[in-house]
Design an enzyme around this catalytic site. Structure first.
Site, PDB file in Angstrom:
ATOM      1  N   LYS A 127       0.795  -1.231   0.000  1.00 11.47           N
ATOM      2  CA  LYS A 127       0.000   0.000   0.000  1.00 11.47           C
ATOM      3  C   LYS A 127       0.821   1.271   0.000  1.00 11.47           C
ATOM      4  CE  LYS A 127      -4.175  -1.862   2.108  1.00 11.47           C
ATOM      5  NZ  LYS A 127      -4.826  -1.999   3.402  1.00 11.47           N
ATOM      6  N   LYS A 203     -10.846 -13.195  -2.594  1.00 14.93           N
ATOM      7  CA  LYS A 203     -11.077 -13.303  -1.154  1.00 14.93           C
ATOM      8  C   LYS A 203     -12.292 -12.455  -0.751  1.00 14.93           C
ATOM      9  CE  LYS A 203      -8.972 -12.209   3.248  1.00 14.93           C
ATOM     10  NZ  LYS A 203      -7.842 -11.754   4.039  1.00 14.93           N
ATOM     11  N   LYS A 206     -15.186  -6.744   2.218  1.00 15.61           N
ATOM     12  CA  LYS A 206     -16.089  -5.621   2.012  1.00 15.61           C
ATOM     13  C   LYS A 206     -15.522  -4.661   0.957  1.00 15.61           C
ATOM     14  CE  LYS A 206     -18.594  -2.039   4.398  1.00 15.61           C
ATOM     15  NZ  LYS A 206     -19.134  -1.532   5.640  1.00 15.61           N
TER      16      LYS A 206
END
Ligand code: TRP
Length: 341
Positions: A127, A203, A206
């Site tokens: 990230k 996977k 949300k």
């Protein structure tokens, strides 16, 4: 819940070991969280002294700009914890930021680790192009503080967290070596569950919007399952399928007793079409989730009770944390007024 006394439900057989589990407040939890983590935590609360932490400061690493959703998200996670069966009589359910000692120990731990050790972690590498704050770099250090603050022995996590738990053990070891033996070296407790995939065969998460939230109604669940990816080679009933590559079959293995004998062979032979297969899953999934959803709906109507549970949980957590921090200060000789010399 105290370490000296036993609980009144007869579970005096608790091992004298502590578990710390943590989850980010991402809002309503989903089937992946339930089967991949919560079911296991519910079992563990009978066996161990357990602290269940809703890690709102960790969520801030990504969501620092707009914090308006945080309260609702914390609330949703708290009710999903309880709906899944975590019992506030058996474990402390609390919000990380209500126990300020997490920040205190994080600061101390941050001295004991080098920047390159943190930048090498895959979770950071993934990230860093979009998220490169000081706080995000320290994410695993805060996680280590979460764990060591309760002197936890074990941490139930998915395999993706293995390096973070290893790092927590390393920080504990380093502190013990530099100052005085204070911390247990925590170990990961991996859950033996198959990976749960979502509607798009990635996977379940949300953030991918491929999930089945616990708050869904039966109808919403049906709609979501109908949208699930299936074997692209199986277009109509009669085509042979490959259940081992199908996310719907993965869910059948959890929710349909005898799925391996009853679902896989007719899928492979083509007798069972995807629509029928999905409808059987919908029925079983909705039946299994019914008690969780009922409990959830009940808790939604009692917000005061839920916030009280979190306040009591934080109180218990603070007691335990304060004891550990006293030992930390003694070990580091920063208990200035109390120290002998
Ligand atoms: N990093 C964990 C995750 O993304 C969340 C977490 C924060 C955690 N603190 C923790 C998990 C302490 C276990 C123990 O899932």
């Amino acid at each position: 819940m105290s370490e000296q006394t036993t609980t009144d439900n007869g579970s005096s057989a608790k091992k004298n070991e502590t578990i710390l589990s943590g989850m980010q407040p991402t809002g309503s939890l989903h089937v992946g969280n339930l089967e991949g983590a919560l079911r296991n935590w519910v079992r563990l609360q009978d066996e161990y002294w357990m602290y269940c932490c809703i890690v709102d400061w960790h969520a801030l690493t990504a969501e620092y700009e707009d914090t308006r959703q945080l309260k609702a998200n914390v609330f949703e996670v708290a009710i999903d914890f309880m709906a899944a069966g975590l019992d506030p009589e058996k474990c402390a359910i609390f919000i990380q930021s209500e126990v300020a000692e997490h920040a205190e120990l994080h600061l101390i731990f941050s001295m004991l680790i080098t920047v390159p050790t943190l930048t090498r972690l895959p979770t950071y590498q993934e990230k860093k192009d979009t998220l490169d704050s000081y706080g995000f770099l320290g994410y695993p250090v805060l996680q280590a503080a979460d764990i060591c603050l309760y002197n936890a022995h074990k941490v139930p996590v998915g395999k993706d967290q293995a390096k973070h738990i290893w790092l927590a053990a390393d920080l504990a070891k380093r502190f013990n070596f530099l100052y005085k033996k204070t911390f247990n070296e925590p170990e990961a407790l991996f859950t033996e569950v198959p990976l749960i995939l979502g509607a798009d065969n990635r996977k379940m998460s949300k953030s991918y919007d491929n999930h089945i939230p616990l708050e869904y109604t039966d109808k919403q669940t049906e709609k979501r399952i109908k949208s699930f990816y299936t074997d692209p080679g199986k277009l109509r009933k009669g085509d042979p399928g490959h259940p081992e590559k199908c996310p719907v079959f993965l869910l059948h293995q959890i929710y349909t007793p005898g799925a391996v004998e009853d679902i896989a062979p007719p899928c492979k032979s083509g007798q069972l079409g995807c629509v029928d297969c999905k409808m059987r899953l919908v029925a079983n999934l909705n039946e299994a989730l019914a008690p969780v959803r009922e409990k959830r709906a009940e808790l939604v109507r009692q917000p005061d009770y839920v916030w009280d549970v979190l306040a009591t949980g934080a109180e218990r957590a603070r007691q335990r944390a304060a004891g550990v921090m006293d030992r930390v200060r003694r070990a580091m000789k920063t208990d200035y007024r109390k120290a002998k010399k």
